[in-house]
Design a protein around this motif. Structure first.
Motif, PDB file in Angstrom:
ATOM      1  N   GLY A  48       0.755  -1.331   0.085  1.00  0.00           N
ATOM      2  CA  GLY A  48       0.032   0.124  -0.036  1.00  0.00           C
ATOM      3  C   GLY A  48       0.566   1.189  -0.214  1.00  0.00           C
ATOM      4  N   ASP A  49       0.109   2.290   0.336  1.00  0.00           N
ATOM      5  CA  ASP A  49       0.944   3.505   0.585  1.00  0.00           C
ATOM      6  C   ASP A  49       1.901   3.790   1.709  1.00  0.00           C
ATOM      7  OD1 ASP A  49      -0.447   4.297  -1.596  1.00  0.00           O
ATOM      8  OD2 ASP A  49      -2.206   5.273  -0.576  1.00  0.00           O
ATOM      9  N   LYS A  50       1.484   3.045   2.811  1.00  0.00           N
ATOM     10  CA  LYS A  50       2.315   2.640   4.027  1.00  0.00           C
ATOM     11  C   LYS A  50       1.680   1.698   4.789  1.00  0.00           C
ATOM     12  CE  LYS A  50       0.130   6.949   6.019  1.00  0.00           C
ATOM     13  NZ  LYS A  50       0.429   8.208   6.418  1.00  0.00           N
ATOM     14  N   ALA A  51       2.576   0.921   5.491  1.00  0.00           N
ATOM     15  CA  ALA A  51       2.112  -0.133   6.287  1.00  0.00           C
ATOM     16  C   ALA A  51       2.876  -0.477   7.748  1.00  0.00           C
ATOM     17  CB  ALA A  51       1.940  -1.379   5.379  1.00  0.00           C
ATOM     18  N   MET A  52       2.355  -0.929   8.607  1.00  0.00           N
ATOM     19  CA  MET A  52       3.171  -1.383   9.862  1.00  0.00           C
ATOM     20  C   MET A  52       2.777  -2.784  10.207  1.00  0.00           C
ATOM     21  SD  MET A  52       1.311   1.516  12.514  1.00  0.00           S
ATOM     22  CE  MET A  52       2.810   1.348  13.412  1.00  0.00           C
ATOM     23  N   VAL A  53       3.549  -3.257  10.987  1.00  0.00           N
ATOM     24  CA  VAL A  53       3.173  -4.720  11.389  1.00  0.00           C
ATOM     25  C   VAL A  53       3.426  -4.561  13.039  1.00  0.00           C
ATOM     26  CG1 VAL A  53       5.444  -5.515  11.284  1.00  0.00           C
ATOM     27  CG2 VAL A  53       3.742  -7.169  11.268  1.00  0.00           C
ATOM     28  N   GLY A  54       2.312  -5.487  13.819  1.00  0.00           N
ATOM     29  CA  GLY A  54       2.238  -5.395  14.982  1.00  0.00           C
ATOM     30  C   GLY A  54       2.272  -7.222  15.335  1.00  0.00           C
ATOM     31  N   ALA A  55       2.209  -7.381  16.548  1.00  0.00           N
ATOM     32  CA  ALA A  55       2.334  -8.589  17.276  1.00  0.00           C
ATOM     33  C   ALA A  55       1.744  -9.714  16.282  1.00  0.00           C
ATOM     34  CB  ALA A  55       1.823  -8.785  18.607  1.00  0.00           C
ATOM     35  N   ILE A  56       0.237  -9.561  15.956  1.00  0.00           N
ATOM     36  CA  ILE A  56      -0.419 -10.349  15.285  1.00  0.00           C
ATOM     37  C   ILE A  56      -1.289  -9.877  14.042  1.00  0.00           C
ATOM     38  CG2 ILE A  56      -0.772 -11.915  17.279  1.00  0.00           C
ATOM     39  CD1 ILE A  56      -3.766 -10.555  17.485  1.00  0.00           C
ATOM     40  N   GLU A  57      -0.891  -8.577  13.624  1.00  0.00           N
ATOM     41  CA  GLU A  57      -1.462  -7.856  12.584  1.00  0.00           C
ATOM     42  C   GLU A  57      -0.961  -6.916  11.862  1.00  0.00           C
ATOM     43  OE1 GLU A  57      -4.349  -4.334  13.270  1.00  0.00           O
ATOM     44  OE2 GLU A  57      -4.210  -5.264  15.358  1.00  0.00           O
ATOM     45  N   LEU A  58      -0.926  -6.905  10.571  1.00  0.00           N
ATOM     46  CA  LEU A  58      -0.353  -5.846   9.526  1.00  0.00           C
ATOM     47  C   LEU A  58      -1.602  -4.737   9.226  1.00  0.00           C
ATOM     48  CD1 LEU A  58       2.002  -6.353   6.908  1.00  0.00           C
ATOM     49  CD2 LEU A  58       0.011  -5.370   6.048  1.00  0.00           C
ATOM     50  N   ASP A  59      -1.152  -3.944   9.298  1.00  0.00           N
ATOM     51  CA  ASP A  59      -2.314  -2.560   8.762  1.00  0.00           C
ATOM     52  C   ASP A  59      -1.592  -1.862   7.759  1.00  0.00           C
ATOM     53  OD1 ASP A  59      -3.939  -3.235  10.761  1.00  0.00           O
ATOM     54  OD2 ASP A  59      -3.020  -2.009  12.183  1.00  0.00           O
ATOM     55  N   ALA A  60      -2.250  -1.687   6.565  1.00  0.00           N
ATOM     56  CA  ALA A  60      -1.837  -1.069   5.421  1.00  0.00           C
ATOM     57  C   ALA A  60      -2.807   0.087   5.202  1.00  0.00           C
ATOM     58  CB  ALA A  60      -1.623  -1.574   4.394  1.00  0.00           C
ATOM     59  N   GLN A  61      -2.385   1.348   4.513  1.00  0.00           N
ATOM     60  CA  GLN A  61      -3.381   2.275   3.918  1.00  0.00           C
ATOM     61  C   GLN A  61      -3.042   2.261   2.492  1.00  0.00           C
ATOM     62  OE1 GLN A  61      -2.636   6.309   5.338  1.00  0.00           O
ATOM     63  NE2 GLN A  61      -4.472   7.029   4.311  1.00  0.00           N
ATOM     64  N   ALA A  62      -3.920   2.379   1.888  1.00  0.00           N
ATOM     65  CA  ALA A  62      -4.272   2.434   0.614  1.00  0.00           C
ATOM     66  C   ALA A  62      -5.147   3.406   0.015  1.00  0.00           C
ATOM     67  CB  ALA A  62      -4.426   1.132  -0.185  1.00  0.00           C
ATOM     68  N   GLY A  63      -4.679   4.631  -0.415  1.00  0.00           N
ATOM     69  CA  GLY A  63      -5.546   5.781  -0.759  1.00  0.00           C
ATOM     70  C   GLY A  63      -6.308   6.054   0.472  1.00  0.00           C
ATOM     71  N   SER A  64      -7.523   6.136   0.462  1.00  0.00           N
ATOM     72  CA  SER A  64      -8.437   6.559   1.457  1.00  0.00           C
ATOM     73  C   SER A  64      -8.954   5.442   2.264  1.00  0.00           C
ATOM     74  CB  SER A  64      -9.444   7.405   0.908  1.00  0.00           C
ATOM     75  OG  SER A  64     -10.208   6.671   0.378  1.00  0.00           O
ATOM     76  N   ARG A  65      -8.395   4.119   2.092  1.00  0.00           N
ATOM     77  CA  ARG A  65      -8.953   2.963   2.792  1.00  0.00           C
ATOM     78  C   ARG A  65      -7.656   2.272   3.471  1.00  0.00           C
ATOM     79  NH1 ARG A  65     -11.268   1.221  -2.556  1.00  0.00           N
ATOM     80  NH2 ARG A  65     -13.524   1.750  -2.722  1.00  0.00           N
ATOM     81  N   LEU A  66      -8.068   1.657   4.655  1.00  0.00           N
ATOM     82  CA  LEU A  66      -7.177   1.058   5.644  1.00  0.00           C
ATOM     83  C   LEU A  66      -7.459  -0.637   5.657  1.00  0.00           C
ATOM     84  CD1 LEU A  66      -7.191   3.217   8.658  1.00  0.00           C
ATOM     85  CD2 LEU A  66      -5.657   3.280   6.821  1.00  0.00           C
ATOM     86  N   VAL A  67      -6.489  -1.318   5.366  1.00  0.00           N
ATOM     87  CA  VAL A  67      -6.625  -2.849   5.416  1.00  0.00           C
ATOM     88  C   VAL A  67      -5.967  -3.158   6.539  1.00  0.00           C
ATOM     89  CG1 VAL A  67      -6.189  -4.711   4.101  1.00  0.00           C
ATOM     90  CG2 VAL A  67      -6.630  -2.798   2.838  1.00  0.00           C
ATOM     91  N   ALA A  68      -6.671  -3.951   7.525  1.00  0.00           N
ATOM     92  CA  ALA A  68      -6.162  -4.895   8.472  1.00  0.00           C
ATOM     93  C   ALA A  68      -6.047  -6.249   8.365  1.00  0.00           C
ATOM     94  CB  ALA A  68      -7.023  -4.466   9.840  1.00  0.00           C
ATOM     95  N   VAL A  69      -4.606  -7.053   8.479  1.00  0.00           N
ATOM     96  CA  VAL A  69      -4.810  -8.451   8.271  1.00  0.00           C
ATOM     97  C   VAL A  69      -4.470  -8.994   9.664  1.00  0.00           C
ATOM     98  CG1 VAL A  69      -3.707 -10.199   7.075  1.00  0.00           C
ATOM     99  CG2 VAL A  69      -4.302  -8.285   5.912  1.00  0.00           C
ATOM    100  N   LEU A  70      -5.381  -9.807  10.318  1.00  0.00           N
ATOM    101  CA  LEU A  70      -5.051 -10.146  11.691  1.00  0.00           C
ATOM    102  C   LEU A  70      -4.993 -11.832  11.457  1.00  0.00           C
ATOM    103  CD1 LEU A  70      -7.157  -7.599  11.737  1.00  0.00           C
ATOM    104  CD2 LEU A  70      -7.156  -8.153  14.168  1.00  0.00           C
ATOM    105  N   GLY A  71      -3.979 -12.106  12.417  1.00  0.00           N
ATOM    106  CA  GLY A  71      -3.687 -13.517  12.619  1.00  0.00           C
ATOM    107  C   GLY A  71      -2.963 -14.377  11.470  1.00  0.00           C
ATOM    108  N   ALA A  72      -2.361 -13.810  10.525  1.00  0.00           N
ATOM    109  CA  ALA A  72      -1.435 -14.317   9.503  1.00  0.00           C
ATOM    110  C   ALA A  72      -0.264 -14.029   9.582  1.00  0.00           C
ATOM    111  CB  ALA A  72      -1.954 -13.674   8.142  1.00  0.00           C
ATOM    112  N   GLY A  73       0.330 -13.522  10.700  1.00  0.00           N
ATOM    113  CA  GLY A  73       1.789 -13.394  11.049  1.00  0.00           C
ATOM    114  C   GLY A  73       1.960 -12.010  11.336  1.00  0.00           C
ATOM    115  N   GLY A  74       3.214 -11.516  12.207  1.00  0.00           N
ATOM    116  CA  GLY A  74       3.411 -10.410  12.817  1.00  0.00           C
ATOM    117  C   GLY A  74       4.617 -10.512  13.537  1.00  0.00           C
ATOM    118  N   THR A  75       5.072  -9.510  14.240  1.00  0.00           N
ATOM    119  CA  THR A  75       6.366  -9.640  15.211  1.00  0.00           C
ATOM    120  C   THR A  75       6.168 -10.537  16.089  1.00  0.00           C
ATOM    121  OG1 THR A  75       5.305  -8.043  16.762  1.00  0.00           O
ATOM    122  CG2 THR A  75       6.568  -6.992  14.664  1.00  0.00           C
TER     123      THR A  75
END
Length: 78
Positions: free
Chosen positions: A31-58
């Motif tokens: 996406g435009d920017k993204a960050m990863v936490g313990a169990i989730e990855l969040d990304a911003q793509a334009g005006s939307r945010l995408v959260a992926v939980l439970g597929a890997g992280g720190t």
């Protein structure tokens, strides 16, 4: 695993996401920017945010699956 796409009208902002995942790692090429936490990855793509939980992280030390899922979801957005 859970994938959430926050629409602009949802009220969820990148600032809110970053405050929840404070002190975590950034991710490039998702996406435009993204960050990863313990169990989730969040990304911003334009005006939307995408959260992926439970597929890997720190916690697991590997967020490649979460990044791939986020990229696929972002690519499918209209």
């Amino acid at each position: 695993m859970v994938v959430i796409v926050y629409q602009p009208a949802s009220g969820v902002t990148w600032q809110a996401v970053t405050s929840v995942l404070k002190g975590t790692g950034t991710v490039t090429s998702v996406g435009d920017k993204a960050m990863v936490g313990a169990i989730e990855l969040d990304a911003q793509a334009g005006s939307r945010l995408v959260a992926v939980l439970g597929a890997g992280g720190t916690l697991t030390g590997d967020h490649t699956a979460a990044a791939a899922i986020a990229k696929a979801v972002i690519a499918a957005l209209p």
